[in-house]
Design an enzyme around this catalytic site. Structure first.
Site, PDB file in Angstrom:
ATOM      1  N   LYS A 229      -2.925   2.026   8.470  1.00  0.00           N
ATOM      2  CA  LYS A 229      -4.356   1.528   8.292  1.00  0.00           C
ATOM      3  C   LYS A 229      -5.414   2.240   9.185  1.00  0.00           C
ATOM      4  CE  LYS A 229      -3.089  -3.278   7.120  1.00  0.00           C
ATOM      5  NZ  LYS A 229      -3.564  -3.202   5.630  1.00  0.00           N
TER       6      LYS A 229
ATOM      7  N   ARG B 208       4.890  -7.768   0.072  1.00  0.00           N
ATOM      8  CA  ARG B 208       5.572  -8.138  -1.248  1.00  0.00           C
ATOM      9  C   ARG B 208       7.141  -7.760  -1.004  1.00  0.00           C
ATOM     10  NH1 ARG B 208       1.489  -4.218  -4.641  1.00  0.00           N
ATOM     11  NH2 ARG B 208       0.359  -4.932  -2.764  1.00  0.00           N
TER      12      ARG B 208
END
Ligand code: BES
Ligand code: ZN
Ligand code: ZN
Length: 479
Positions: free
Chosen positions: A258, A332
């Site tokens: 990030k 996920r």
């Protein structure tokens, strides 16, 4: 926080006078009516100061028979903040409950306890000068009804708020402290305190059982992954609802690192897990007539030498293989193993997952609501009605078959991110759907709603605890 009950002749100088129901013509209501300040849905607070009198420090809160739970909670939040600003020594709420049924007063007490605890929440923090942290809040109810009649309702509200405040704390604690191991420890102590069972799968057990996807995400950090399994049996032999909460205690993004803006707030990436634990505490302490199992996959998504690489192919507990097209789509992956584990349990017939899953949801809704996806429309409708009661808002997104191609890989069964950023939240939902074995399932994406930039009503700035009350209400309405 301390709570006391007193009867109606209790005298004090500083009080918050609650006028409930227009038909109730007490002095307070009469006064508000005379001044044309009482209508069926009053949310504002009228103080004697603003009425230009200066005898006692009183705050009047008037709401009519039609007021909703949320309007009442917000009125209390406003009143208590006002009282705090006026430097009340303690908070005394005087019910104007002449001619009011016990049930209607019970409702007010439950909402009052919930709203006050939520409003007065403050994250303790780590300042070395802790003097102003020591303030103890005391709340007194003045009512014609006695403590024995109201105490259960008070406790229900308190227990719900405690669950929310626990979730807020867990999310606000920095990631160097709130590691997977620390989270597991907190889960164990909650289990002891509230009487539900807690089992922790550590790395060795996860390996033995084949949680390959959770292990793959966690392998970039020296803090090993865990799976916390909490269980509460309050409804005998009937089936369990499984609640699965994302517990990434820090999401650096992995090798798809990030940027410095995105990375700063990523200690909150375990808020789904915190909600699951907070929910379990609320459910167990209120002895809800339901069966609940919470699964919290815990890990850090870092860039250690062993971290998964973009392009890696990994296995999962389900046997499906996944091409890692983006290491930052880690939520996920860990949810996939926990969902499959829950779906494989014979006595689980409903599955809800809650996760700070996609930036796309945060961008689309700016924290006002979460996005929800489902394979069972009736179950969604139940969630929607639960949502209306607590004002934790939800909005449905579709899982059309047309989206399936976005999670198909040319070299593995699935890929973990789409070919472009388009439909980011739905793509995540499509991925998760592959692991629920067609059981009734709701996916709640709380990226956005989990954290607030500014305080609003009874929610503080920072981690909101959004999700605990929503799921508590869902369990109450789904039988
Ligand atoms: N934890 C983030 C999602 C997130 C973003 C939560 C902002 C709270 C606020 C998640 O793991 C993530 O990074 N998702 C990626 C997925 C993408 C790479 C397919 C995203 O949404 O950008
Ligand atoms: Zn991520
Ligand atoms: Zn994440």
């Amino acid at each position: 926080m301390g709570y006391k009950f007193k009867n109606s002749d209790y005298k004090c100088n500083e009080k918050i006078i609650l006028c409930f129901g227009e038909d109730n013509c007490s002095e307070a209501v009469k006064k508000l009516k005379e001044l044309n300040l009482f209508n069926s849905k009053i949310k504002e607070i009228y103080t004697l100061e603003t009425l230009n009198e200066s005898v006692e420090k009183n705050i009047y809160v008037g709401f009519g028979n039609e007021a909703t739970d949320e309007e009442i909670r917000q009125s209390f939040a406003t009143a208590i903040k006002k009282a705090k600003a006026m430097k009340y020594g303690e908070y005394t709420f005087c019910f104007d409950d002449n001619n009011k049924s016990l049930d209607s007063v019970k409702r007010i007490v439950r909402l009052l306890a919930e709203a006050c605890e939520l409003t007065l929440y403050k994250f303790k923090g780590y300042k070395s000068d802790t003097k102003d942290n020591a303030t103890e809040n005391n709340i007194t109810f003045v009512s014609n009804y006695i403590e024995e009649e109201l105490i259960d309702s008070l406790n229900e509200g308190l227990n719900i708020a405690n669950g929310v405040n626990l979730a807020r704390d867990l999310g606000n604690i920095p990631a160097n402290i709130m590691t997977p191991q620390e989270f597991s420890k907190q889960a164990i102590s909650c289990g002891e305190k509230y009487n539900f069972s807690v089992e922790i799968f550590d790395k060795a057990i996860l390996e033995e059982k084949g949680f390959k996807s959770l292990l793959a995400v966690g392998q970039g950090s020296h803090n090993e992954p865990n799976l916390a399994i909490l269980k509460y049996n309050g409804a005998g032999e009937s089936g369990y609802t499984a609640v699965i909460g994302k517990g990434v205690t820090f999401d650096a993004g992995g090798y798809n690192l990030k940027d410095s803006t995105g990375i700063t707030t990523m200690k909150v990436d375990m808020c789904g897990g915190a909600d699951a634990l907070g929910l379990m505490c609320a459910v167990a302490s209120n002895k809800l007539n339901t069966n609940l199992i919470c699964l919290i996959p815990l890990c850090e998504n870092l860039i250690g030498a062993d971290a998964i690489l973009p392009g890696s192919v990994i296995g999962t507990l389900s046997g499906k293989t996944v091409e890692i097209t983006n290491t930052d789509a880690e939520g996920r992956l860990i949810m996939a193993d926990a969902l499959y584990y829950a779906a494989s349990l014979e006595n689980v017939n409903k599955i809800v997952d809650i996760a700070t899953l996609t930036g796309a949801t945060a961008m689309a809704f700016a924290g006002v609501c979460s996005s929800v996806m489902t394979n069972d429309q009736e179950y969604y409708e139940l969630l929607n009605s639960a949502s209306k009661e607590c004002n934790e808002k939800v909005w449905q997104l579709p899982l059309f078959d047309e989206y399936k191609e976005r999670v198909v890989s040319s070299i593995a069964d699935l890929r973990n991110s789409g070919p472009t950023r388009a439909a980011g939240s739905i793509v995540a939902g499509m991925f998760l759907k592959e692991f629920v074995c067609n059981k009734s399932w709701l996916h709640i994406d709380i990226a956005g709603s989990a954290v607030a930039g500014v305080e609003k009503n009874y929610n503080p700035a920072g981690v909101t605890g959004y999700g605990v009350r929503l799921l508590y209400n869902l369990l109450k309405v789904s039988k």
